[in-house]
Scaffold this motif. Structure first.
Motif, PDB file in Angstrom:
ATOM      1  N   ASP A   1       0.863  -1.184   0.000  1.00 52.06           N
ATOM      2  CA  ASP A   1       0.000   0.000   0.000  1.00 52.06           C
ATOM      3  C   ASP A   1       0.896   1.229   0.000  1.00 52.06           C
ATOM      4  OD1 ASP A   1       0.758   0.950   2.557  1.00 52.06           O
ATOM      5  OD2 ASP A   1      -0.804  -0.195   3.551  1.00 52.06           O
ATOM      6  N   LEU A   2       0.291   2.427  -0.046  1.00 48.02           N
ATOM      7  CA  LEU A   2       1.123   3.628  -0.099  1.00 48.02           C
ATOM      8  C   LEU A   2       1.151   4.397   1.208  1.00 48.02           C
ATOM      9  CD1 LEU A   2       0.444   3.199  -3.322  1.00 48.02           C
ATOM     10  CD2 LEU A   2       1.602   5.407  -3.421  1.00 48.02           C
ATOM     11  N   THR A   3       0.412   3.932   2.197  1.00 54.97           N
ATOM     12  CA  THR A   3       0.367   4.660   3.463  1.00 54.97           C
ATOM     13  C   THR A   3       1.693   4.567   4.211  1.00 54.97           C
ATOM     14  OG1 THR A   3      -2.008   4.366   3.651  1.00 54.97           O
ATOM     15  CG2 THR A   3      -0.817   4.816   5.677  1.00 54.97           C
TER      16      THR A   3
ATOM     17  N   CYS B   1      -0.498  13.911  -1.042  1.00 57.08           N
ATOM     18  CA  CYS B   1      -1.340  13.065  -1.879  1.00 57.08           C
ATOM     19  C   CYS B   1      -0.466  12.296  -2.856  1.00 57.08           C
ATOM     20  CB  CYS B   1      -2.399  13.875  -2.626  1.00 57.08           C
ATOM     21  SG  CYS B   1      -1.747  15.069  -3.795  1.00 57.08           S
ATOM     22  N   TYR B   2      -0.996  11.193  -3.353  1.00 58.88           N
ATOM     23  CA  TYR B   2      -0.196  10.346  -4.238  1.00 58.88           C
ATOM     24  C   TYR B   2      -1.113   9.579  -5.179  1.00 58.88           C
ATOM     25  CZ  TYR B   2      -1.792   7.111  -0.662  1.00 58.88           C
ATOM     26  OH  TYR B   2      -2.587   6.405   0.205  1.00 58.88           O
ATOM     27  N   ASN B   3      -0.532   9.078  -6.259  1.00 59.07           N
ATOM     28  CA  ASN B   3      -1.212   8.139  -7.140  1.00 59.07           C
ATOM     29  C   ASN B   3      -0.142   7.203  -7.676  1.00 59.07           C
ATOM     30  OD1 ASN B   3      -3.289   7.108  -9.099  1.00 59.07           O
ATOM     31  ND2 ASN B   3      -1.809   7.951 -10.543  1.00 59.07           N
ATOM     32  N   GLY B   4      -0.307   5.919  -7.484  1.00 58.91           N
ATOM     33  CA  GLY B   4       0.698   4.998  -7.987  1.00 58.91           C
ATOM     34  C   GLY B   4       0.337   3.560  -7.698  1.00 58.91           C
ATOM     35  N   PRO B   5       1.147   2.635  -8.243  1.00 64.34           N
ATOM     36  CA  PRO B   5       0.822   1.212  -8.096  1.00 64.34           C
ATOM     37  C   PRO B   5       1.165   0.646  -6.723  1.00 64.34           C
ATOM     38  CG  PRO B   5       2.839   1.464  -9.357  1.00 64.34           C
ATOM     39  CD  PRO B   5       2.334   2.857  -9.092  1.00 64.34           C
ATOM     40  N   ALA B   6       0.383  -0.327  -6.303  1.00 60.85           N
ATOM     41  CA  ALA B   6       0.667  -1.130  -5.122  1.00 60.85           C
ATOM     42  C   ALA B   6       0.421  -2.577  -5.531  1.00 60.85           C
ATOM     43  CB  ALA B   6      -0.248  -0.722  -3.963  1.00 60.85           C
ATOM     44  N   PHE B   7       1.009  -3.497  -4.776  1.00 58.57           N
ATOM     45  CA  PHE B   7       1.037  -4.894  -5.229  1.00 58.57           C
ATOM     46  C   PHE B   7       0.630  -5.845  -4.122  1.00 58.57           C
ATOM     47  CE2 PHE B   7       4.130  -2.151  -7.112  1.00 58.57           C
ATOM     48  CZ  PHE B   7       4.045  -2.399  -8.471  1.00 58.57           C
ATOM     49  N   ARG B   8      -0.294  -6.739  -4.441  1.00 60.47           N
ATOM     50  CA  ARG B   8      -0.685  -7.765  -3.464  1.00 60.47           C
ATOM     51  C   ARG B   8      -0.972  -9.081  -4.176  1.00 60.47           C
ATOM     52  NH1 ARG B   8      -4.497  -4.926   1.155  1.00 60.47           N
ATOM     53  NH2 ARG B   8      -3.165  -3.101   1.346  1.00 60.47           N
ATOM     54  N   PHE B   9      -0.377 -10.132  -3.638  1.00 60.00           N
ATOM     55  CA  PHE B   9      -0.677 -11.461  -4.149  1.00 60.00           C
ATOM     56  C   PHE B   9      -2.130 -11.780  -3.819  1.00 60.00           C
ATOM     57  CE2 PHE B   9      -0.946 -16.089  -3.235  1.00 60.00           C
ATOM     58  CZ  PHE B   9      -0.704 -16.553  -4.515  1.00 60.00           C
ATOM     59  N   GLN B  10      -2.879 -12.287  -4.788  1.00 62.76           N
ATOM     60  CA  GLN B  10      -4.280 -12.630  -4.562  1.00 62.76           C
ATOM     61  C   GLN B  10      -4.420 -14.138  -4.539  1.00 62.76           C
ATOM     62  OE1 GLN B  10      -6.313 -10.379  -3.730  1.00 62.76           O
ATOM     63  NE2 GLN B  10      -5.355  -8.508  -4.467  1.00 62.76           N
TER      64      GLN B  10
ATOM     65  N   GLU C   1      -1.784  -6.165  -9.155  1.00 68.45           N
ATOM     66  CA  GLU C   1      -1.184  -4.837  -9.274  1.00 68.45           C
ATOM     67  C   GLU C   1      -2.325  -3.854  -9.465  1.00 68.45           C
ATOM     68  OE1 GLU C   1       1.773  -4.381 -12.320  1.00 68.45           O
ATOM     69  OE2 GLU C   1       1.520  -2.203 -12.379  1.00 68.45           O
ATOM     70  N   PHE C   2      -2.402  -2.872  -8.558  1.00 66.89           N
ATOM     71  CA  PHE C   2      -3.494  -1.917  -8.667  1.00 66.89           C
ATOM     72  C   PHE C   2      -2.971  -0.524  -8.336  1.00 66.89           C
ATOM     73  CE2 PHE C   2      -4.043  -1.673  -4.043  1.00 66.89           C
ATOM     74  CZ  PHE C   2      -3.467  -2.871  -3.646  1.00 66.89           C
ATOM     75  N   ARG C   3      -3.689   0.481  -8.799  1.00 68.79           N
ATOM     76  CA  ARG C   3      -3.237   1.847  -8.536  1.00 68.79           C
ATOM     77  C   ARG C   3      -4.050   2.442  -7.403  1.00 68.79           C
ATOM     78  NH1 ARG C   3      -3.071   1.333 -13.696  1.00 68.79           N
ATOM     79  NH2 ARG C   3      -1.182   1.756 -14.889  1.00 68.79           N
ATOM     80  N   GLN C   4      -3.329   2.986  -6.440  1.00 63.01           N
ATOM     81  CA  GLN C   4      -3.988   3.663  -5.337  1.00 63.01           C
ATOM     82  C   GLN C   4      -3.792   5.157  -5.504  1.00 63.01           C
ATOM     83  OE1 GLN C   4      -2.438   2.461  -1.535  1.00 63.01           O
ATOM     84  NE2 GLN C   4      -4.107   1.026  -1.186  1.00 63.01           N
ATOM     85  N   ALA C   5      -4.854   5.922  -5.334  1.00 62.38           N
ATOM     86  CA  ALA C   5      -4.729   7.373  -5.256  1.00 62.38           C
ATOM     87  C   ALA C   5      -5.210   7.732  -3.856  1.00 62.38           C
ATOM     88  CB  ALA C   5      -5.586   8.046  -6.312  1.00 62.38           C
ATOM     89  N   GLY C   6      -4.411   8.508  -3.130  1.00 65.61           N
ATOM     90  CA  GLY C   6      -4.829   8.755  -1.762  1.00 65.61           C
ATOM     91  C   GLY C   6      -4.244  10.010  -1.152  1.00 65.61           C
TER      92      GLY C   6
END
Lengths: 392, 232
Positions: A70-72, A93-102, A113-118
């Protein structure tokens, strides 16, 4: 989804620009924390459960690194790097990819791989105000991206903490219940155990040792424990000390001797956790419940109502917001207010945005001062799916 | 790649000896082919079968990827290396050798920790005292995570250990371990004790088939012959 079409990529980029411009206009500084992070900090904060979903690897130097899940936490680290102790006020603030095995295989709503904006806010002393602003900014951004129908779900771990502090019980019970809070099954089992007579079974402690364990005389008890281990040739190994073992044995003995938790107290805790209602009605129900059981947590309730008031002043529809006392129990790093935005088309299992207060996180990444922190992130692929009406 | 039916068997140690014994007593005559050291073999009378001698831990990977149709290896290794073992492979038969229990063991002098629930209970105090979560040394990383999660224990760290795991608590690199044991003697010699509910898996060698491999009618035929011989 690992591979995405160029068209979808462009759509996500365009959407990200809209989100970021709302954030920046609201006074949040755009930052880009590193994608590759030291694994240690993450694993300490998030624990082994999320580690199973984090891409961890070792570089040629032997250092353990990870792709940020995550980006936090990366933003917390960035704030630390800039400000040392970290108590400085800042909003990012940010926008970018984060990665989690599903584990179940990745699908559209749960990509690896998903993009979080926060957005994240550090050091803001007026907690409720900062929280309301975070929610309002996230909702503004979602609307700017074209999302019409949003549902707000809120929770408040501060209420639980206040309730636990006010309910009468030995401190070690409180610690244990607080520890189990994040795992509802274990919590329920512990609560049941505490209300049963002779709460903890001592049958596993050898009888000859048990006779020598006296919570009133810890020094002598520890000496007896050492003598017992000597006599049975059990060696003391590892980091945990004989003192820790002795202390824990003594608290088991104390528990067994103590009166069980009154059924009234357990019922109060259970009824609290069952509360699920529209946000304002929930406040009233909380007050009634506490009054019935003769417990007062006025400060926490004031905080709860003040936050609703501030949200309402910022134009947020609190009448239709839902409160759930259980909400937030699966996210161990939150410490107070928590919220989620759900779009009816995607359902509760795939919230579009979520966030909350995590006042302990800065100290977990190494900050020596207490830093109030609150933030939220948008799952941008889901947002795009909800806006374009396509499948997630 | 070959279009032959591949049977993977352990390439060394007791597990290999016992597998070969089993095949021999079942009337399946194994012949090593190729070089003297022979990492390949065939079964007499079954020309479609190719026997691959592979290390026990690699057999799981052979089955997972479909490189082998059938294999003999420990259930512990399959469960550790294939997260969705139920989907990718099928356990056909427990073979009655290669027994090993995968267990959680703590220092024996932790008289206050008899169960996983007790272990969970000391997590908070351990962290306050030592400034970190307790460490669990193991080579069974995935198995450990699944078991701890199922028991509701979340506040710990795993340290990967590739050998002499039972010595890590005394050496100070870990606080407790998850490892295999047959008699428990090695654990006891290292001052460790198995938790009352700490047996994660009672493992033994299994005959396992792969769902990922490409199955031809001839392959099925070979499977049937081998399974019939082994009494499945």
């Amino acid at each position: 989804m690992a591979a995405e079409t160029a068209k979808k990529f462009e759509a996500l980029e365009a959407q990200a620009q809209k989100l970021m411009s709302v954030f920046i206009k609201a006074g949040y500084e755009a930052v880009s924390p590193a994608i590759i992070q030291p694994a240690d900090v993450f694993l300490d904060v998030i624990g082994e459960t999320l580690r199973a979903r984090t891409y961890v690897f070792t570089d040629p130097d032997g250092d353990e690194l990870c792709l940020r899940p995550d980006l936090t936490v990366p933003t917390c680290r960035l704030h630390m790097e800039r400000h040392g102790a970290g108590s400085a006020k800042a909003r990012y603030c940010y926008n970018g990819p984060a990665f989690r095995f599903q584990p179940v295989g990745s699908d559209g709503a749960h990509p690896r791989e998903f993009r979080q904006a926060g957005i994240e806010s550090f050091g803001a002393g007026d907690r409720e105000k900062a929280e309301a602003q975070i929610v309002a900014t996230i909702i503004d951004a979602l609307r700017a991206a074209g999302l019409k129908d949003v549902r707000l779900r809120i929770g408040d771990l501060g209420l639980f903490r206040a309730l636990m502090a006010a309910a009468e019980m030995p401190e070690r019970w409180r610690q244990r219940l607080n520890h189990h809070f994040w795992r509802p099954d274990a919590f329920r089992a512990e609560l049941k155990r505490l209300t049963a007579p002779s709460a903890k079974s001592l049958q596993h402690i050898p009888a000859e040792l048990l006779a020598d364990l006296d919570p009133v005389d810890p020094v002598r008890s520890e000496r007896q424990l050492v003598a017992f281990l000597d006599a049975h040739k059990i060696e003391i190994t590892g980091a945990r000390s004989i003192h820790e073992v002795s202390q824990n044995l003594l608290s088991m003995v104390a528990d067994a001797k103590a009166d069980p938790m009154p059924a009234k107290t357990a019922a109060l805790i259970e009824s609290y956790l069952e509360i699920e209602a529209p946000a304002r009605a929930a406040g009233a129900r909380l007050r009634d419940l506490m009054r019935d059981k003769g417990i007062a947590i006025p400060a926490a309730l004031d905080v709860y109502h003040r936050r609703l008031q501030l949200l309402s002043e910022l134009g947020i529809d609190v009448v239709h917001a839902e409160f759930s006392a259980e909400f937030g129990r699966s996210l161990e790093y939150y410490t107070g207010f928590v919220f989620e935005i759900v779009a009816p088309s995607l359902g509760d299992a795939s919230p579009i945005a979520g966030g909350g207060r995590y006042d302990d996180l800065m100290s977990a990444v190494g900050c020596t001062e207490d830093v109030p922190a609150v933030g939220a992130a948008i799952h941008t692929e889901r947002l795009l799916a909800a806006v374009t009406g396509g499948g997630p | 790649m070959t279009d032959r039916f591949v049977l993977a068997v352990p390439s060394k140690g007791r597990l290999m000896e016992q597998t070969l014994e089993l095949l021999a007593t079942s009337g399946l005559k194994l012949k090593k082919t190729g070089s003297e050291r022979g990492y390949r073999g065939e079964l007499e009378g079954l020309s479609s079968v190719e026997v691959a001698f592979v290390s026990a831990s690699e057999i799981a990977w052979y089955l997972k990827t479909g490189r082998a149709h059938m294999g003999v290896t420990g259930e512990d290794l399959i469960r550790e290396q294939i997260s969705d073992a139920g989907e990718r492979v099928e356990f056909q038969k427990k073979l009655g050798f290669g027994y090993a229990d995968v267990v959680v063991a703590v220092p024996a002098f932790w008289l206050d920790v008899r169960t996983m629930a007790d272990l969970d209970e000391i997590a908070g105090e351990f962290r306050r005292e030592h400034g970190r979560w307790y460490r669990v040394a193991t080579k069974y990383v995935n198995t450990t995570r699944r078991f701890f999660a199922a028991k509701g224990v979340t506040d710990y760290r795993i340290v990967e250990s590739l050998g002499a795991t039972e010595g890590t608590p005394a050496a100070g690199t870990a606080d407790l371990i998850v490892d295999i044991t047959t008699t428990g003697a090695t654990l006891a010699a290292n001052g460790l004790r198995i938790l009352d509910d700490g047996v994660i898996l009672k493992s033994e060698a299994n005959l396992v088939t792969s769902n990922a491999a490409e199955w031809t009618p001839r392959g099925r035929e070979a499977q049937n012959v081998i399974m019939a011989a082994l009494g499945v």
